[in-house]
Design a protein around this motif. Sequence first.
Motif, PDB file in Angstrom:
ATOM      1  N   ASN A 136       0.940  -1.140   0.028  1.00 49.18           N
ATOM      2  CA  ASN A 136       0.110   0.156   0.034  1.00 49.18           C
ATOM      3  C   ASN A 136       0.911   1.030   0.047  1.00 49.18           C
ATOM      4  N   THR A 137       0.123   2.241  -0.624  1.00 52.19           N
ATOM      5  CA  THR A 137       1.085   3.627  -0.848  1.00 52.19           C
ATOM      6  C   THR A 137       0.830   4.546   0.460  1.00 52.19           C
ATOM      7  N   TYR A 138       1.615   5.224   1.173  1.00 54.78           N
ATOM      8  CA  TYR A 138       1.182   6.091   2.051  1.00 54.78           C
ATOM      9  C   TYR A 138       1.655   7.415   1.875  1.00 54.78           C
ATOM     10  N   LEU A 139       0.927   8.277   2.498  1.00 55.55           N
ATOM     11  CA  LEU A 139       1.364   9.881   2.248  1.00 55.55           C
ATOM     12  C   LEU A 139       1.820  10.314   3.655  1.00 55.55           C
ATOM     13  N   LEU A 140       3.390  10.965   3.661  1.00 56.87           N
ATOM     14  CA  LEU A 140       3.565  11.319   4.964  1.00 56.87           C
ATOM     15  C   LEU A 140       4.297  12.841   4.707  1.00 56.87           C
ATOM     16  N   ARG A 141       3.956  13.487   5.836  1.00 54.06           N
ATOM     17  CA  ARG A 141       4.512  14.795   5.877  1.00 54.06           C
ATOM     18  C   ARG A 141       5.332  14.999   7.173  1.00 54.06           C
ATOM     19  N   LEU A 142       6.456  15.551   6.976  1.00 53.82           N
ATOM     20  CA  LEU A 142       7.436  15.655   8.094  1.00 53.82           C
ATOM     21  C   LEU A 142       7.965  16.928   8.141  1.00 53.82           C
ATOM     22  N   VAL A 143       7.883  17.524   9.406  1.00 52.75           N
ATOM     23  CA  VAL A 143       8.371  18.819   9.958  1.00 52.75           C
ATOM     24  C   VAL A 143       9.398  18.407  10.693  1.00 52.75           C
ATOM     25  N   GLN A 144      10.670  18.865  10.373  1.00 54.65           N
ATOM     26  CA  GLN A 144      11.721  18.612  11.366  1.00 54.65           C
ATOM     27  C   GLN A 144      13.027  19.984  11.661  1.00 54.65           C
ATOM     28  N   PHE A 145      13.280  20.034  12.841  1.00 57.03           N
ATOM     29  CA  PHE A 145      14.075  21.310  13.260  1.00 57.03           C
ATOM     30  C   PHE A 145      15.422  20.728  13.855  1.00 57.03           C
ATOM     31  N   VAL A 178       8.726  18.506   4.517  1.00 59.71           N
ATOM     32  CA  VAL A 178       8.493  17.962   3.150  1.00 59.71           C
ATOM     33  C   VAL A 178       7.451  17.056   3.052  1.00 59.71           C
ATOM     34  N   LEU A 179       6.820  16.717   1.896  1.00 63.48           N
ATOM     35  CA  LEU A 179       5.818  15.876   1.752  1.00 63.48           C
ATOM     36  C   LEU A 179       6.405  14.654   1.045  1.00 63.48           C
ATOM     37  N   VAL A 218       9.887  11.717  -2.956  1.00 61.56           N
ATOM     38  CA  VAL A 218       9.500  13.144  -2.288  1.00 61.56           C
ATOM     39  C   VAL A 218       8.656  13.782  -3.250  1.00 61.56           C
ATOM     40  N   LEU A 219       7.476  14.281  -2.950  1.00 60.73           N
ATOM     41  CA  LEU A 219       6.551  14.685  -3.834  1.00 60.73           C
ATOM     42  C   LEU A 219       6.643  16.371  -3.887  1.00 60.73           C
ATOM     43  N   ASP A 220       6.782  16.919  -2.517  1.00 62.18           N
ATOM     44  CA  ASP A 220       6.978  18.417  -2.418  1.00 62.18           C
ATOM     45  C   ASP A 220       7.846  18.825  -1.319  1.00 62.18           C
ATOM     46  N   GLN A 221       8.190  20.067  -1.357  1.00 64.11           N
ATOM     47  CA  GLN A 221       8.926  20.766  -0.287  1.00 64.11           C
ATOM     48  C   GLN A 221       8.589  21.905  -0.123  1.00 64.11           C
ATOM     49  N   PHE A 222       8.094  22.200   1.252  1.00 64.47           N
ATOM     50  CA  PHE A 222       7.509  23.545   1.427  1.00 64.47           C
ATOM     51  C   PHE A 222       8.584  24.409   2.001  1.00 64.47           C
ATOM     52  N   PRO A 223       8.101  25.743   2.134  1.00 69.92           N
ATOM     53  CA  PRO A 223       9.128  26.616   2.875  1.00 69.92           C
ATOM     54  C   PRO A 223       9.615  26.350   4.409  1.00 69.92           C
ATOM     55  N   GLU A 224      10.679  26.531   4.638  1.00 65.67           N
ATOM     56  CA  GLU A 224      11.374  26.081   5.859  1.00 65.67           C
ATOM     57  C   GLU A 224      10.739  26.889   7.087  1.00 65.67           C
ATOM     58  N   PRO A 225       9.987  25.962   7.977  1.00 70.62           N
ATOM     59  CA  PRO A 225       9.630  26.828   9.320  1.00 70.62           C
ATOM     60  C   PRO A 225      10.368  27.423  10.041  1.00 70.62           C
ATOM     61  N   GLN A 226      10.023  28.452  10.783  1.00 68.53           N
ATOM     62  CA  GLN A 226      10.742  28.972  11.523  1.00 68.53           C
ATOM     63  C   GLN A 226      10.240  28.993  13.116  1.00 68.53           C
TER      64      GLN A 226
END
Length: 488
Positions: A408-417, A448-449, A469-477
Motif C-alpha cells: 500500500n502507498t502512504y502519504l507522509l508529511r515531515l516537519v523537522q528542526f 517535506v511531503l 519526495v513529492l513536494d518541499q514546503f518553505p522552511e518553518p521558523q
Amino acid sequence: MRYLPLLLLLPFYLTLSLPPASAAEPTNVLERRRPIAFWSQAEYLIQQQLNLIQRINKALASPDLNRVKGAQGQLFVQERRVKQFLESQYPIPEFLCRNGQEDTTIATELDASQRKVYCALYSSTGQLQPIDAELEHRLPMLVGLRKPELLQSARTSPFNRQETIIPRFSPVPDFPDPEPPVIGIPAKRPLAGYEPPFQPAIAPSEEVSAVLSAARKPLLAVLDIFPPSAQIIDSAEATRIADRGDYDLWAIDVQKHAKFLALPGTGISRILPAESYRLDPNQLRNRAQPTVAERFPFVPLLKNNNDYVPRFTLEVADGKFRIPMPGMDYGFLMNLGDLPLDELEINRQNTDILSSEQAKLFLNYQPPNRLEALQAEQRRFLTTKIGAGFIPSLTTPASNQTPVVLKNTYLLRLVQFQLPEEVITGEPISRSDRRYLNLILDTPSSDVLVAFRPVQQRFDGSYIVIWRVLDQFPEPQIVDLHRYVELD
C-alpha cells in the motif's frame, strides 16, 4: 672350541630376532612423530588468531567482566598453540623470522609460501604479548559494575563456587523517554527525584588499538597465499557485515528496485522496529560506543550543501508505522491504498485522491512559529485530539502512526528542526558567547511531503520501503527561541 661358530653367529641371530624399533613403539608415539600437515594447522591457527583479536577488541570496549576474563584465557591458550605449532615446523622461530620477515638463507623443509605464513603467525603472536597486561589492568575497573553472568561452560559445572558481586546500583525502572519531549517548562517524572545512573564510558587506548591493528596486519597479508580450499574469514569484517545485515539494506534490495530508484527524488530505506532504538537501562553497556541510531541514521530525503538534511524518520511499533518525535520534530501520515508510487502526483493542483480535510492538512498546513505552539502541535498529532473538553472530542484527519499494510502507498508529511543543544539541554550561554547568540540559536529546518510504499517484511519485523519526495514546503521558523535559553 666347538661352541666358537655359535658365538660368531650370535650377533646375527639377535639382530634377526629383535623386532624393528618402529614395531616396538606404541601407535600413539608414531602418530606424534608424523609431520603435522602444515596448511590445515596454519589455517586453523590464523582463523583462531583473527577471532581472538576481534574478541579482545570487544572485551576492551565492554563493561562485562566475564568478556575480559574470557579474552584473557583464550589469549593464553592461543599463545601456546601457536608456539607448539611453530616449534614443530622449525625449532627456533627467532632465527627463521628476524624482524618479522622470513630469513631465506636458513635451510628448512618449509617452502617460500609456508615461511611467509610461519613468520606471519610468529609476528602476530609477538605483537599480542602486551595485551595480557592490559586485560589484567582492566579487570579491577570492572569489578562491581554488575553481578557477573557465568560463562557458558561454567553454568552447568558443579565445581563453580564463584560468589556474586553486588552491583553498584539496583535495577533501573524501565520507563520510556517522554515523547514528545518537554522543553522550557517543568515536567513530571515517573518517580519524583529519581535520576537513572550513568552507564560506564570505556574508551580503549590508542596504543592498544594500534597493537591489535599491527597484530592483524601480517595475518591478513598472507591470506592469499593459502590454497583455494582454505576458508579463513576476517572476523572484524564479518562482524561489520553482520551488523549491516541486521540493521541496514541488503544489496539485493537496491537491485530489485533499480528502475524505480533511477527516478529523481526517490530512495529506499529499511524501517526498523522501535525496540532497535531503545536502550534497556538494566543492560550494562558502554555509553561511549555508538548506538544503533548513530551507526545507522535515518536516510536523507534531500541533498543539501550544508550539514543539515531532512531525513526519512519512521519506525515500526505494534504493527504500525510511527513517526518518532525527538526535539521539535513531528509529522503525520495516512494510507492511500494500493496506488502505484512511480505515477503518484499529489499537489495543490491535483488533489483528487484526497478529501477536502486531507488536502487541507497535507498540502496547506503551516507549522506554527513559536515553540509552545509547536509542542502543542506535536501532542495534537500524537493523540489525534484537536483540543480538550470537546464532547465528542474533535480528531485530526491524520496522526503520527497508522497500521502497516504491505504493497500500500502512504502519504507522509515531515516537519523537522535541528534545535540548538543549549535549548535541549538547558546549558547556559556564557557571557563571552552572547555576541554569537544569533548564530547559536540558528535552527535549520525542513518541511517535506513524501509518499512511500512497503514492499517487503523481514523476519525481524522490519520493512523495506521505497519512497519518493513529492513536494518541499518553505522552511518553518521558530521566532522565540531566545526565551528558552539561559544566559550565564
